[in-house]
Scaffold this active site. Sequence first.
Site, PDB file in Angstrom:
ATOM      1  N   VAL A   1       0.844  -1.197   0.000  1.00 29.34           N
ATOM      2  CA  VAL A   1       0.000   0.000   0.000  1.00 29.34           C
ATOM      3  C   VAL A   1       0.882   1.250   0.000  1.00 29.34           C
ATOM      4  O   VAL A   1       1.699   1.461   0.899  1.00 29.34           O
ATOM      5  CB  VAL A   1      -0.946   0.011   1.218  1.00 29.34           C
ATOM      6  CG1 VAL A   1      -1.814   1.273   1.200  1.00 29.34           C
ATOM      7  CG2 VAL A   1      -1.820  -1.235   1.218  1.00 29.34           C
ATOM      8  N   LYS A   2       0.686   2.067  -1.014  1.00 31.25           N
ATOM      9  CA  LYS A   2       1.483   3.283  -1.180  1.00 31.25           C
ATOM     10  C   LYS A   2       0.751   4.449  -0.525  1.00 31.25           C
ATOM     11  O   LYS A   2      -0.403   4.735  -0.855  1.00 31.25           O
ATOM     12  CB  LYS A   2       1.691   3.539  -2.670  1.00 31.25           C
ATOM     13  CG  LYS A   2       2.869   4.409  -3.033  1.00 31.25           C
ATOM     14  CD  LYS A   2       3.039   4.391  -4.556  1.00 31.25           C
ATOM     15  CE  LYS A   2       4.236   5.207  -4.987  1.00 31.25           C
ATOM     16  NZ  LYS A   2       4.340   5.245  -6.465  1.00 31.25           N
ATOM     17  N   VAL A   3       1.432   5.117   0.405  1.00 36.73           N
ATOM     18  CA  VAL A   3       0.812   6.155   1.229  1.00 36.73           C
ATOM     19  C   VAL A   3       1.659   7.427   1.168  1.00 36.73           C
ATOM     20  O   VAL A   3       2.879   7.367   1.335  1.00 36.73           O
ATOM     21  CB  VAL A   3       0.690   5.679   2.695  1.00 36.73           C
ATOM     22  CG1 VAL A   3       0.036   6.746   3.554  1.00 36.73           C
ATOM     23  CG2 VAL A   3      -0.079   4.367   2.779  1.00 36.73           C
TER      24      VAL A   3
END
EC number: 2.2.1.2
Length: 218
Positions: A86-88
């Site tokens: 998950v890219k945050v």
Amino acid sequence: MKFFIDTANLDQIREAHDLGVLDGVTTNPSLMAKEGIKGVENQRRHYVEICNIVQGDVSAEVIATDYEGMVREGKELAALNPHIVVKVPCIADGIKAIKHFSGKGIRTNCTLVFSTGQALLAAKAGATYVSPFVGRLDDICEDGVGLVADIVRMYRFYNYPTQVLAASIRSSKHIMECVEAGADVATCPLSAIKGLMNHPLTDAGLKKFLEDYKKVNE
């Protein structure tokens, strides 16, 4: 050093995969838009297609910018495939979300990092990867590769397990500079990966070998 390709284009991902050196993929909303992939469901199906090509990590970015939204989206993305990371974004609610995901065993890539302070917070929160943007810093006359080197030194000094994923790479030269800086991963366009293979002496040498072979076998 791991090689990730920075694209949402399936043909480019397949080509990089077929070279035998691809370790993963990074994507973002801009790359999805470039491929004309619209709508949440279509984007998520696309992530699954990417995961079916590559056995390594695939970074899928949340669209929400608030904590609750990022947590909700991140859980949904992580459920698509075990390879999803998950890219945050590196904002206050993003750091909180990374800490939450870390406690749940969900891997994360903290993106849009432009300083050692941001990288420190990402590592403290438990990010799997941190993505300093090399090219964008160079664009404003700052030292992107220098930032990569500074983050690598900081993480090694404090024994943080977070991997440094050099992003916004524009050229083969950028890749090699990030290698020398100690980055764990370089994510780059296909052209930069293929550019590593090119050298005029290789072409000239091959041409000479083939010419000599033909002379003795005519």
